[in-house]
Design a protein around this motif. Structure first.
Motif, PDB file in Angstrom:
ATOM      1  N   PRO A   7      17.966  -8.616  32.599  1.00 46.95           N
ATOM      2  CA  PRO A   7      17.858  -9.039  31.202  1.00 46.95           C
ATOM      3  C   PRO A   7      18.411 -10.433  30.965  1.00 46.95           C
ATOM      4  N   VAL A   8      18.116 -10.930  29.789  1.00 46.14           N
ATOM      5  CA  VAL A   8      18.696 -12.173  29.270  1.00 46.14           C
ATOM      6  C   VAL A   8      19.766 -11.779  28.256  1.00 46.14           C
ATOM      7  N   ILE A   9      21.011 -12.156  28.532  1.00 47.95           N
ATOM      8  CA  ILE A   9      22.121 -11.842  27.619  1.00 47.95           C
ATOM      9  C   ILE A   9      23.047 -13.050  27.584  1.00 47.95           C
ATOM     10  N   GLY A  10      23.161 -13.680  26.439  1.00 47.38           N
ATOM     11  CA  GLY A  10      24.068 -14.821  26.357  1.00 47.38           C
ATOM     12  C   GLY A  10      23.723 -15.773  25.240  1.00 47.38           C
ATOM     13  N   LYS A  42      27.281 -13.603  33.659  1.00 50.43           N
ATOM     14  CA  LYS A  42      26.721 -14.766  34.355  1.00 50.43           C
ATOM     15  C   LYS A  42      25.341 -14.485  34.934  1.00 50.43           C
ATOM     16  N   ALA A  43      25.143 -13.301  35.496  1.00 54.24           N
ATOM     17  CA  ALA A  43      23.862 -12.972  36.127  1.00 54.24           C
ATOM     18  C   ALA A  43      22.717 -12.942  35.128  1.00 54.24           C
ATOM     19  N   ILE A  99      22.464  -4.474  41.906  1.00 52.14           N
ATOM     20  CA  ILE A  99      23.907  -4.592  42.072  1.00 52.14           C
ATOM     21  C   ILE A  99      24.528  -5.558  41.066  1.00 52.14           C
ATOM     22  N   LEU A 100      23.748  -6.546  40.599  1.00 54.74           N
ATOM     23  CA  LEU A 100      24.246  -7.488  39.592  1.00 54.74           C
ATOM     24  C   LEU A 100      24.395  -6.822  38.222  1.00 54.74           C
ATOM     25  N   GLU A 101      23.700  -5.737  38.027  1.00 54.60           N
ATOM     26  CA  GLU A 101      23.675  -5.039  36.737  1.00 54.60           C
ATOM     27  C   GLU A 101      24.688  -3.901  36.665  1.00 54.60           C
ATOM     28  N   ILE A 102      25.234  -3.515  37.804  1.00 52.88           N
ATOM     29  CA  ILE A 102      26.103  -2.333  37.848  1.00 52.88           C
ATOM     30  C   ILE A 102      27.333  -2.477  36.948  1.00 52.88           C
ATOM     31  N   PRO A 103      28.067  -3.597  36.952  1.00 49.85           N
ATOM     32  CA  PRO A 103      29.237  -3.668  36.063  1.00 49.85           C
ATOM     33  C   PRO A 103      28.882  -3.436  34.588  1.00 49.85           C
ATOM     34  N   LEU A 104      27.755  -3.980  34.138  1.00 42.52           N
ATOM     35  CA  LEU A 104      27.316  -3.766  32.761  1.00 42.52           C
ATOM     36  C   LEU A 104      26.964  -2.299  32.538  1.00 42.52           C
ATOM     37  N   SER A 105      26.296  -1.678  33.512  1.00 43.81           N
ATOM     38  CA  SER A 105      25.932  -0.275  33.400  1.00 43.81           C
ATOM     39  C   SER A 105      27.167   0.618  33.344  1.00 43.81           C
ATOM     40  N   LEU A 106      28.184   0.292  34.141  1.00 45.90           N
ATOM     41  CA  LEU A 106      29.415   1.073  34.124  1.00 45.90           C
ATOM     42  C   LEU A 106      30.143   0.921  32.788  1.00 45.90           C
TER      43      LEU A 106
END
Length: 372
Positions: free
Chosen positions: A318-321, A363-364, A58-65
């Motif tokens: 993943p690590v993104i930032g 953030k996640a 669920i933490l990844e869904i906004p990025l996937s969308l």
């Protein structure tokens, strides 16, 4: 020095690195991508090619969308390479009561969170959409518009279009060290020393070593080898990509009629010698599950098995930032489910590099989340 004149180096020629280089070059940035082997050589070029929003954390869904917005308009980004994306529908069925409970609970949780892309459907609907299915189901989760792509073609598409926008791509160029000197990063490689104000670390399973060399965070990244099987050509019976709730499976049928079976079943990988294994008993379990869904698969002949080297994080996110030091950014650790995310990650990393706000929160995925 203007932002446009600053040198940006992207390390890693998978989909994350190539998409990052593309979005930066498209915006007029001075970007060079260096790849230790060849573009799409490892995980990004040899995965199952699933383009899915279905089943995401669920933490990844906004990025996937956000990534799916780009996939749905892919021709505008990479031109003719976009024809290698095949949207259809993605379905995870329940084959037992445990899977049904998991699926229903997920559907309820996503609805409460405001996500509507996954829909619960019952067996009669599934049988109507998949008349060749060989077993009754306990229902399943469905997403319209998800699908699959030829992974190496998509990665090469981003790389080639990045070059058209002025990006430089250097292959067969492993990084041996990355160190900060005043305002510059010194990138020592097999093809000499490069300097850049900004470095984006998209080196996949090798990214933790790059970070250590740069005296950045210590990342608990582990390398494994996701495995796949492809069969001989069979009659066309599967118009979707399928998985099974509570089990590990990804199943699709190519336009040639061949079945590709995977889903993250993994074997051993050795990043020091670029070697990945194939473990036949684990692959056999995936084949049996696929054959349960479609008996035709039980008659198919396996013509090839393979694996690729992928980096896994403990939480499978993943690590993104931004890194610990100025001018260093990370995008890795996609844990065998990063292919669909690639365009969204590339866009987000380009935003970060240019000091802009990405369209979704990262953030996640912050790089310091494992720091005590």
């Amino acid at each position: 020095m203007s932002l446009q004149s600053k040198k940006i180096f992207v390390i890693g020629g998978g989909i994350q690195g190539c998409a990052t280089a593309y979005f930066l070059a498209k915006r007029g940035q001075n970007v060079t991508l260096i790849e230790k082997d060849r573009i799409g050589r490892h995980a990004s070029g040899v995965n199952a090619g699933g383009v899915r929003r279905l089943g995401r954390d669920i933490l990844e869904i906004p990025l996937s969308l956000a990534a799916m917005d780009i996939w749905q308009n892919l021709y505008q980004e990479i031109g003719e390479y976009a024809k290698d994306f095949h949207p259809c529908f993605y379905l995870k069925v329940a084959v037992d009561e445990a899977g049904r409970e998991i699926g229903l609970m997920r559907a309820e949780n996503l609805s409460r969170a405001g996500f509507t892309h996954e829909v619960w459907v019952e067996d009669d609907y599934i049988q109507a959409r998949l008349p060749h299915l060989s077993t009754p189901t306990e229902g399943g989760l469905l997403v319209e518009g998800d699908g699959w792509a030829t992974p190496w073609r998509i990665v090469q598409g981003f790389a080639n279009v990045a070059k058209k926008h002025g990006a430089k791509i250097i292959e067969d160029c492993p990084v041996t060290s990355l160190t900060k000197f005043q305002d510059f990063w010194k990138i020592q490689t097999a093809k000499g020393l490069f300097e850049a104000e900004t470095v984006v670390n998209c080196a996949g399973a090798w990214s933790a070593g790059i970070a250590r060399s740069a005296d950045d965070h210590i990342f608990p990244l582990e390398a494994y080898a996701p495995m796949l099987v492809v069969t001989d050509k069979r009659p066309k019976i599967l118009p979707a990509v399928m998985g099974v709730l509570a089990h590990t499976l990804s199943l699709k049928q190519l336009e040639t009629g061949q079945f590709v079976i995977g889903g993250g079943v993994r074997s051993k990988a050795n990043t020091s010698i670029d070697q990945s294994d194939v473990t036949l008993p684990k692959l056999s379990s995936s084949m049996k599950l696929a054959s349960k869904l479609f008996s035709e698969i039980g008659n198919a002949q396996v013509i090839r098995c393979w694996s690729g080297i992928e980096g896994y994080m403990p939480d499978n996110l993943p690590v993104i930032g931004r890194g610990r030091q100025n001018g260093l950014f990370h995008g890795f650790g996609f844990s065998a489910h990063g292919f669909q995310l690639g365009p969204g990650v590339g866009e987000a990393l380009a935003d970060l590099v240019m000091g802009q706000q990405p369209r979704i929160s990262l953030k996640a995925f912050r790089p310091d989340r494992f720091v005590n």
